[in-house]
Design a protein around this motif. Structure first.
Motif, PDB file in Angstrom:
ATOM      1  N   ASP A 393     -31.564 -39.345-120.879  1.00 46.20           N
ATOM      2  CA  ASP A 393     -30.845 -39.198-119.618  1.00 46.20           C
ATOM      3  C   ASP A 393     -31.829 -38.827-118.520  1.00 46.20           C
ATOM      4  OD1 ASP A 393     -29.134 -38.831-117.562  1.00 46.20           O
ATOM      5  OD2 ASP A 393     -27.929 -37.258-118.520  1.00 46.20           O
ATOM      6  N   ARG A 394     -32.032 -39.758-117.589  1.00 43.12           N
ATOM      7  CA  ARG A 394     -32.993 -39.523-116.522  1.00 43.12           C
ATOM      8  C   ARG A 394     -32.315 -39.079-115.217  1.00 43.12           C
ATOM      9  NH1 ARG A 394     -37.515 -43.051-118.228  1.00 43.12           N
ATOM     10  NH2 ARG A 394     -36.817 -44.035-120.149  1.00 43.12           N
ATOM     11  N   SER A 395     -31.012 -38.886-115.251  1.00 42.89           N
ATOM     12  CA  SER A 395     -30.284 -38.551-114.031  1.00 42.89           C
ATOM     13  C   SER A 395     -30.451 -37.082-113.664  1.00 42.89           C
ATOM     14  CB  SER A 395     -28.795 -38.875-114.217  1.00 42.89           C
ATOM     15  OG  SER A 395     -28.282 -38.104-115.259  1.00 42.89           O
ATOM     16  N   LYS A 396     -30.473 -36.808-112.386  1.00 36.20           N
ATOM     17  CA  LYS A 396     -30.559 -35.441-111.871  1.00 36.20           C
ATOM     18  C   LYS A 396     -29.625 -35.313-110.680  1.00 36.20           C
ATOM     19  CE  LYS A 396     -35.375 -34.255-112.930  1.00 36.20           C
ATOM     20  NZ  LYS A 396     -36.639 -33.818-112.328  1.00 36.20           N
ATOM     21  N   GLY A 397     -29.167 -34.076-110.449  1.00 35.83           N
ATOM     22  CA  GLY A 397     -28.445 -33.853-109.229  1.00 35.83           C
ATOM     23  C   GLY A 397     -29.388 -33.964-108.040  1.00 35.83           C
ATOM     24  N   ILE A 398     -28.854 -34.300-106.879  1.00 38.24           N
ATOM     25  CA  ILE A 398     -29.681 -34.488-105.687  1.00 38.24           C
ATOM     26  C   ILE A 398     -30.423 -33.193-105.336  1.00 38.24           C
ATOM     27  CG2 ILE A 398     -29.652 -35.030-103.227  1.00 38.24           C
ATOM     28  CD1 ILE A 398     -29.199 -37.414-105.039  1.00 38.24           C
ATOM     29  N   ALA A 399     -29.707 -32.077-105.391  1.00 38.27           N
ATOM     30  CA  ALA A 399     -30.337 -30.794-105.043  1.00 38.27           C
ATOM     31  C   ALA A 399     -31.489 -30.467-105.999  1.00 38.27           C
ATOM     32  CB  ALA A 399     -29.290 -29.680-105.072  1.00 38.27           C
ATOM     33  N   ALA A 400     -31.247 -30.677-107.312  1.00 43.39           N
ATOM     34  CA  ALA A 400     -32.303 -30.410-108.292  1.00 43.39           C
ATOM     35  C   ALA A 400     -33.469 -31.374-108.114  1.00 43.39           C
ATOM     36  CB  ALA A 400     -31.728 -30.531-109.707  1.00 43.39           C
ATOM     37  N   TYR A 401     -33.148 -32.612-107.772  1.00 43.31           N
ATOM     38  CA  TYR A 401     -34.186 -33.615-107.556  1.00 43.31           C
ATOM     39  C   TYR A 401     -35.081 -33.200-106.388  1.00 43.31           C
ATOM     40  CZ  TYR A 401     -35.607 -38.391-108.744  1.00 43.31           C
ATOM     41  OH  TYR A 401     -36.269 -39.486-109.208  1.00 43.31           O
ATOM     42  N   MET A 402     -34.451 -32.770-105.278  1.00 40.62           N
ATOM     43  CA  MET A 402     -35.219 -32.332-104.111  1.00 40.62           C
ATOM     44  C   MET A 402     -36.071 -31.106-104.433  1.00 40.62           C
ATOM     45  SD  MET A 402     -32.707 -32.804-100.821  1.00 40.62           S
ATOM     46  CE  MET A 402     -32.352 -34.421-100.138  1.00 40.62           C
ATOM     47  N   ASP A 403     -35.502 -30.199-105.220  1.00 45.97           N
ATOM     48  CA  ASP A 403     -36.239 -28.990-105.572  1.00 45.97           C
ATOM     49  C   ASP A 403     -37.497 -29.333-106.387  1.00 45.97           C
ATOM     50  OD1 ASP A 403     -36.384 -26.049-105.662  1.00 45.97           O
ATOM     51  OD2 ASP A 403     -36.110 -26.331-107.820  1.00 45.97           O
ATOM     52  N   THR A 404     -37.384 -30.283-107.285  1.00 44.94           N
ATOM     53  CA  THR A 404     -38.538 -30.727-108.072  1.00 44.94           C
ATOM     54  C   THR A 404     -39.621 -31.313-107.179  1.00 44.94           C
ATOM     55  OG1 THR A 404     -37.118 -31.193-109.972  1.00 44.94           O
ATOM     56  CG2 THR A 404     -39.268 -32.260-109.932  1.00 44.94           C
ATOM     57  N   ILE A 405     -39.188 -32.102-106.195  1.00 43.38           N
ATOM     58  CA  ILE A 405     -40.154 -32.735-105.288  1.00 43.38           C
ATOM     59  C   ILE A 405     -40.821 -31.691-104.399  1.00 43.38           C
ATOM     60  CG2 ILE A 405     -40.323 -34.285-103.286  1.00 43.38           C
ATOM     61  CD1 ILE A 405     -38.304 -36.088-104.695  1.00 43.38           C
ATOM     62  N   ARG A 406     -40.061 -30.714-103.914  1.00 44.66           N
ATOM     63  CA  ARG A 406     -40.630 -29.655-103.052  1.00 44.66           C
ATOM     64  C   ARG A 406     -41.758 -28.915-103.758  1.00 44.66           C
ATOM     65  NH1 ARG A 406     -35.350 -28.823-101.130  1.00 44.66           N
ATOM     66  NH2 ARG A 406     -34.940 -27.383-102.851  1.00 44.66           N
TER      67      ARG A 406
END
Length: 517
Positions: A393-406
């Motif tokens: 499962d490669r899906s992430k919530g948008i907020a978690a995705y942004m946090d990873t990128i930050r």
């Protein structure tokens, strides 16, 4: 008395010379029912109607059960009730149509209306003159002079402000070249072109949405650049995003084409143009309450003039396409082949491109795009061929995705400002934009902060722009793109295929921005 009235009407129509099929249509019953009605005289019909009122029905035994279901689930369909009777009560003695009629009577008798969940739509402000053309496609079965039926295809154009229309028919499905030729004819008919053209999603024009930066077919991209118009692409299977599109093709099909006898395509198109002048563009439009031809006279000066018609000769070869199903597989030669989990996106264009080389099947996101999967072609039928890593499962919530990128950047305030702009500019494509951004960070980690500073300074608010900038910085420093080892090992792909890249925008535009770096 409703049945008695229908019996009387059937007898009356028979006396007036109508055949059984016509009587059935007018009475809203089957032909067998009409035969039964015509066999009954008035007295027999009265006795039969009285019997119907008092007779017990097979479903009466389950009336209380059905009422309980309806009260608990007012939106329950008759089809579901029929299924529940079979599943829960082992009752198989009546057909679904009988259940439907019985449920309908119960709803009326016990005041249990069916609850329908409706979607609310918002009226859109009228667009200014010369702003927009909308394009729609359709097809219609027509009668030919020798009694056969055949299918003809239509492309329709309408000016959004004036509702002034143009249509063109042909005997075969449209190709991209046909579509562009019809565009030229429409511009000549209108006497100009608008700033924007609205399309429903169609493979003749678009390949992928690419996170909001639309990718068009090669022919259409060249034509769009030549004619210099902006494209508005409606979201697939989303009726609200299609609020701008009037179903003008349907109007033309059923007001011009229906019940018309087809002779030849040239005559058909001549008749259609005459109909547009006589009816389609002349009668008062129901929304604007004006004649389109009169409003068009005021809009025409606002259209941008175009040069002479273009030529569309092309020898392009297109890859085979398949649709990704919701279980993240494609179907090819009676077998199913997996793609990475998350490839299928609801309400998105789920087309992929496949290429067969020897015993290998390659699945790509676009003809020259990202390689999604590689499989060995199965010689059997009905099999599922699945890569083990496609189950993650490669899906992430948008907020978690942004946090990873930050966390991948030194200056979180700057990356947050960039992410905020992405979210504002690409709300429909934010996950796609983040995926492009994450890929760029993974491949060019050394230069990401420098690329971010450049994007903020030059106001390049797109993940694709960021990817181009960071790639250019890497190229200038002599660092090649790094592909993670696990991705290489997960797919047995020939090296020459991995080296193929999707077409990128011209980097000359960034040299000026990056001058001295």
């Amino acid at each position: 008395m409703k049945k008695l009235e229908k019996i009387a009407l059937a007898h009356q129509l028979k006396r007036e010379g109508f055949n059984v099929s016509a009587i059935a249509r007018k009475c809203g019953v089957s032909r067998n029912t009409v035969y039964a009605y015509l066999e009954k005289d008035f007295d027999t019909a009265m006795e039969w109607v009285d019997i119907l009122k008092t007779r017990r029905k097979k479903l009466d035994v389950y009336q209380d059960v059905i009422l309980d279901w309806l009260r608990e689930h007012p939106d329950l369909s008759a089809s579901q009730i029929s299924d529940w009777l079979e599943e829960r009560c082992d009752f198989w003695e009546v057909g679904e149509s009988t259940v439907r009629s019985y449920v309908k009577e119960l709803r009326v008798q016990y005041h249990i209306p069916k609850i329908l969940r409706k979607r609310h739509f918002e009226a859109i402000q009228e667009l200014p003159k010369g702003k927009q053309i909308q394009v729609d496609f359709g097809e219609l079965k027509v009668k030919v002079t020798d009694g056969r039926t055949m299918k003809v295809y239509v492309i329709a154009f309408v000016l959004s402000h004036s509702r002034y229309k143009y249509a063109e028919w042909q005997e075969k499905p449209f190709t991209t070249r046909d579509v562009l030729r019809c565009h030229e004819n429409a511009f000549e008919y209108f006497g100009g072109i608008t700033e924007e053209i609205v399309y429903d999603q169609d493979k003749l024009m678009t390949v992928s949405e690419n996170g909001g930066d639309l990718i068009f077919t090669e022919e259409f991209q060249a034509y769009k650049q030549n004619r210099d118009f902006r494209v508005y692409l409606c979201r697939k299977a989303d009726p609200e995003s299609k609020g701008k599109i009037e179903n003008v093709a349907k109007f033309i099909k059923y007001n011009f084409g229906k019940n018309r006898v087809f002779h030849q395509i040239e005559t058909w198109n001549e008749q259609c143009l005459a109909w547009l002048e006589r009816k389609g563009n002349y009668q008062v439009h129901n929304t604007i309450k004006k004649r389109p031809v009169e409003v068009f006279a005021l809009e025409k000066p606002h259209l941008r003039k175009v040069s002479l018609p273009l030529s569309f000769e092309s020898n392009l070869n297109y890859s085979i396409t398949r649709m990704v199903h919701k279980d993240n597989v494609i179907k090819y030669k009676s077998n199913r082949y997996s793609v990475p989990l998350g490839t299928y996106q609801s309400n998105e264009d789920n087309t992929v491109y496949i290429q067969e080389e020897g015993e290998k099947l390659f699945i790509k996101s676009s003809p020259d795009g990202v390689l999604l999967a590689t499989h060995k072609i199965s010689t059997g039928k009905g099999k599922l061929i699945k890569n083990t890593h496609h189950s993650r499962d490669r899906s992430k919530g948008i907020a978690a995705y942004m946090d990873t990128i930050r966390k991948s950047f030194q200056d979180e305030k700057k990356i947050q400002a960039f992410l905020d702009e992405l979210y504002e500019r690409y709300p429909r494509y934010i996950r796609d934009q983040l995926q492009v951004l994450q890929k760029a960070i993974t491949q060019y980690e050394t230069f990401t902060q420098q690329a971010l500073d450049i994007c903020l300074r030059e106001k390049l608010w797109s993940a694709n722009d960021f990817h181009d900038v960071v790639k250019h910085l890497s190229t200038m420093k002599g660092v090649e793109e790094q592909t993670p080892e696990d991705e290489l090992s997960a797919t047995s792909v020939p090296k020459e295929l991995l080296k193929q890249k999707a077409a990128l925008r011209d980097m000359d535009s960034y040299i000026k921005i990056l001058g001295g770096i």
